[in-house]
Scaffold this motif. Structure first.
Motif, PDB file in Angstrom:
ATOM      1  N   SER A   9       0.850  -1.188   0.000  1.00  0.00           N
ATOM      2  CA  SER A   9       0.000   0.000   0.000  1.00  0.00           C
ATOM      3  C   SER A   9       0.885   1.237   0.000  1.00  0.00           C
ATOM      4  O   SER A   9       1.978   1.234   0.554  1.00  0.00           O
ATOM      5  CB  SER A   9      -0.940   0.002   1.204  1.00  0.00           C
ATOM      6  OG  SER A   9      -0.214  -0.049   2.401  1.00  0.00           O
ATOM      7  N   ASP A  10       0.394   2.278  -0.653  1.00  0.00           N
ATOM      8  CA  ASP A  10       1.101   3.554  -0.643  1.00  0.00           C
ATOM      9  C   ASP A  10       0.072   4.677  -0.584  1.00  0.00           C
ATOM     10  O   ASP A  10      -1.138   4.430  -0.604  1.00  0.00           O
ATOM     11  CB  ASP A  10       2.035   3.694  -1.851  1.00  0.00           C
ATOM     12  CG  ASP A  10       1.311   3.667  -3.187  1.00  0.00           C
ATOM     13  OD1 ASP A  10       0.313   4.402  -3.344  1.00  0.00           O
ATOM     14  OD2 ASP A  10       1.752   2.931  -4.083  1.00  0.00           O
ATOM     15  N   VAL A  32      10.820  -8.960  -5.609  1.00  0.00           N
ATOM     16  CA  VAL A  32       9.447  -8.765  -6.076  1.00  0.00           C
ATOM     17  C   VAL A  32       9.012  -7.322  -5.853  1.00  0.00           C
ATOM     18  O   VAL A  32       8.348  -6.718  -6.694  1.00  0.00           O
ATOM     19  CB  VAL A  32       8.490  -9.752  -5.359  1.00  0.00           C
ATOM     20  CG1 VAL A  32       7.044  -9.445  -5.690  1.00  0.00           C
ATOM     21  CG2 VAL A  32       8.838 -11.191  -5.735  1.00  0.00           C
ATOM     22  N   ALA A  33       9.407  -6.733  -4.727  1.00  0.00           N
ATOM     23  CA  ALA A  33       8.956  -5.389  -4.348  1.00  0.00           C
ATOM     24  C   ALA A  33       9.894  -4.274  -4.810  1.00  0.00           C
ATOM     25  O   ALA A  33       9.678  -3.120  -4.472  1.00  0.00           O
ATOM     26  CB  ALA A  33       8.789  -5.323  -2.835  1.00  0.00           C
ATOM     27  N   ARG A  34      10.893  -4.587  -5.589  1.00  0.00           N
ATOM     28  CA  ARG A  34      11.896  -3.573  -5.941  1.00  0.00           C
ATOM     29  C   ARG A  34      11.332  -2.384  -6.701  1.00  0.00           C
ATOM     30  O   ARG A  34      11.906  -1.301  -6.683  1.00  0.00           O
ATOM     31  CB  ARG A  34      13.048  -4.207  -6.709  1.00  0.00           C
ATOM     32  CG  ARG A  34      12.699  -4.633  -8.107  1.00  0.00           C
ATOM     33  CD  ARG A  34      13.889  -5.292  -8.810  1.00  0.00           C
ATOM     34  NE  ARG A  34      13.503  -5.818 -10.088  1.00  0.00           N
ATOM     35  CZ  ARG A  34      13.100  -7.061 -10.309  1.00  0.00           C
ATOM     36  NH1 ARG A  34      13.058  -7.910  -9.303  1.00  0.00           N
ATOM     37  NH2 ARG A  34      12.749  -7.460 -11.500  1.00  0.00           N
ATOM     38  N   ASN A  35      10.198  -2.546  -7.386  1.00  0.00           N
ATOM     39  CA  ASN A  35       9.646  -1.455  -8.186  1.00  0.00           C
ATOM     40  C   ASN A  35       8.553  -0.664  -7.487  1.00  0.00           C
ATOM     41  O   ASN A  35       7.962   0.219  -8.099  1.00  0.00           O
ATOM     42  CB  ASN A  35       9.104  -2.001  -9.505  1.00  0.00           C
ATOM     43  CG  ASN A  35      10.220  -2.515 -10.389  1.00  0.00           C
ATOM     44  OD1 ASN A  35      11.294  -1.942 -10.428  1.00  0.00           O
ATOM     45  ND2 ASN A  35       9.965  -3.597 -11.085  1.00  0.00           N
ATOM     46  N   VAL A  36       8.276  -0.954  -6.219  1.00  0.00           N
ATOM     47  CA  VAL A  36       7.256  -0.169  -5.522  1.00  0.00           C
ATOM     48  C   VAL A  36       7.816   1.219  -5.227  1.00  0.00           C
ATOM     49  O   VAL A  36       9.024   1.420  -5.142  1.00  0.00           O
ATOM     50  CB  VAL A  36       6.749  -0.846  -4.219  1.00  0.00           C
ATOM     51  CG1 VAL A  36       6.153  -2.202  -4.519  1.00  0.00           C
ATOM     52  CG2 VAL A  36       7.827  -0.943  -3.187  1.00  0.00           C
ATOM     53  N   VAL A  37       6.929   2.189  -5.087  1.00  0.00           N
ATOM     54  CA  VAL A  37       7.351   3.574  -4.884  1.00  0.00           C
ATOM     55  C   VAL A  37       7.915   3.786  -3.483  1.00  0.00           C
ATOM     56  O   VAL A  37       7.575   3.062  -2.546  1.00  0.00           O
ATOM     57  CB  VAL A  37       6.185   4.554  -5.140  1.00  0.00           C
ATOM     58  CG1 VAL A  37       5.710   4.476  -6.572  1.00  0.00           C
ATOM     59  CG2 VAL A  37       5.053   4.308  -4.176  1.00  0.00           C
ATOM     60  N   ASP A  38       8.776   4.786  -3.358  1.00  0.00           N
ATOM     61  CA  ASP A  38       9.300   5.154  -2.038  1.00  0.00           C
ATOM     62  C   ASP A  38       8.143   5.515  -1.129  1.00  0.00           C
ATOM     63  O   ASP A  38       7.184   6.156  -1.548  1.00  0.00           O
ATOM     64  CB  ASP A  38      10.260   6.335  -2.151  1.00  0.00           C
ATOM     65  CG  ASP A  38      11.555   5.987  -2.873  1.00  0.00           C
ATOM     66  OD1 ASP A  38      11.770   4.805  -3.174  1.00  0.00           O
ATOM     67  OD2 ASP A  38      12.338   6.908  -3.132  1.00  0.00           O
ATOM     68  N   GLY A  39       8.243   5.111   0.114  1.00  0.00           N
ATOM     69  CA  GLY A  39       7.192   5.363   1.087  1.00  0.00           C
ATOM     70  C   GLY A  39       6.134   4.276   1.135  1.00  0.00           C
ATOM     71  O   GLY A  39       5.261   4.307   1.988  1.00  0.00           O
ATOM     72  N   ALA A  40       6.218   3.304   0.247  1.00  0.00           N
ATOM     73  CA  ALA A  40       5.232   2.213   0.229  1.00  0.00           C
ATOM     74  C   ALA A  40       5.433   1.312   1.439  1.00  0.00           C
ATOM     75  O   ALA A  40       6.550   1.090   1.900  1.00  0.00           O
ATOM     76  CB  ALA A  40       5.347   1.398  -1.052  1.00  0.00           C
ATOM     77  N   HIS A  41       4.335   0.815   1.950  1.00  0.00           N
ATOM     78  CA  HIS A  41       4.352  -0.106   3.076  1.00  0.00           C
ATOM     79  C   HIS A  41       4.029  -1.500   2.548  1.00  0.00           C
ATOM     80  O   HIS A  41       3.082  -1.659   1.768  1.00  0.00           O
ATOM     81  CB  HIS A  41       3.323   0.318   4.122  1.00  0.00           C
ATOM     82  CG  HIS A  41       3.178  -0.667   5.230  1.00  0.00           C
ATOM     83  ND1 HIS A  41       4.123  -0.796   6.222  1.00  0.00           N
ATOM     84  CD2 HIS A  41       2.229  -1.582   5.487  1.00  0.00           C
ATOM     85  CE1 HIS A  41       3.732  -1.754   7.048  1.00  0.00           C
ATOM     86  NE2 HIS A  41       2.592  -2.245   6.625  1.00  0.00           N
ATOM     87  N   CYS A  42       4.798  -2.502   2.950  1.00  0.00           N
ATOM     88  CA  CYS A  42       4.591  -3.875   2.498  1.00  0.00           C
ATOM     89  C   CYS A  42       4.506  -4.812   3.696  1.00  0.00           C
ATOM     90  O   CYS A  42       5.213  -4.643   4.684  1.00  0.00           O
ATOM     91  CB  CYS A  42       5.741  -4.346   1.621  1.00  0.00           C
ATOM     92  SG  CYS A  42       5.984  -3.402   0.127  1.00  0.00           S
TER      93      CYS A  42
END
Length: 74
Positions: A9-10, A32-42
Motif C-alpha cells: 500500500s502507498d 518482487v517489491a523492488r519497483n514499488v514507490v518510495d514510502g510504500a508499506h509492504c
C-alpha cells in the motif's frame, strides 16, 4: 516451493495490492517489491503467517518494522 504474497500500500493506492509469488525463501520478496514507490508499506505473508512488515525508505532501502500482534490489528 512455498507460496508467499506481499500486501503493498502507498499514499496513492485506494486499497492494498496483493502480489503472489513462489520462491525457495522469503527473501525473494525484496526482488518482487523492488519497483514499488518510495514510502510504500509492504507486509510479507506465507499463508496466514505474517513474516515481515517493511517500508521502502528510498531506492533499494527498506526499513523493517515490528510484527507484534498489537501492531498488526487495526
Amino acid at each position: 516451493m512455498p507460496a508467499y504474497f506481499l500486501m503493498v500500500s502507498d499514499a496513492n493506492a485506494r486499497s492494498p495490492k496483493r502480489i503472489d509469488f513462489i520462491s525457495e525463501s522469503p527473501d525473494q520478496a525484496f526482488q518482487v517489491a523492488r519497483n514499488v514507490v518510495d514510502g510504500a508499506h509492504c507486509e510479507l505473508w506465507q499463508d496466514d503467517k505474517l513474516l515481515a512488515r517493511m517500508t521502502k525508505s528510498g531506492s533499494e532501502l527498506w526499513e523493517l518494522l515490528a510484527t507484534t500482534p498489537q501492531q498488526i490489528e487495526q
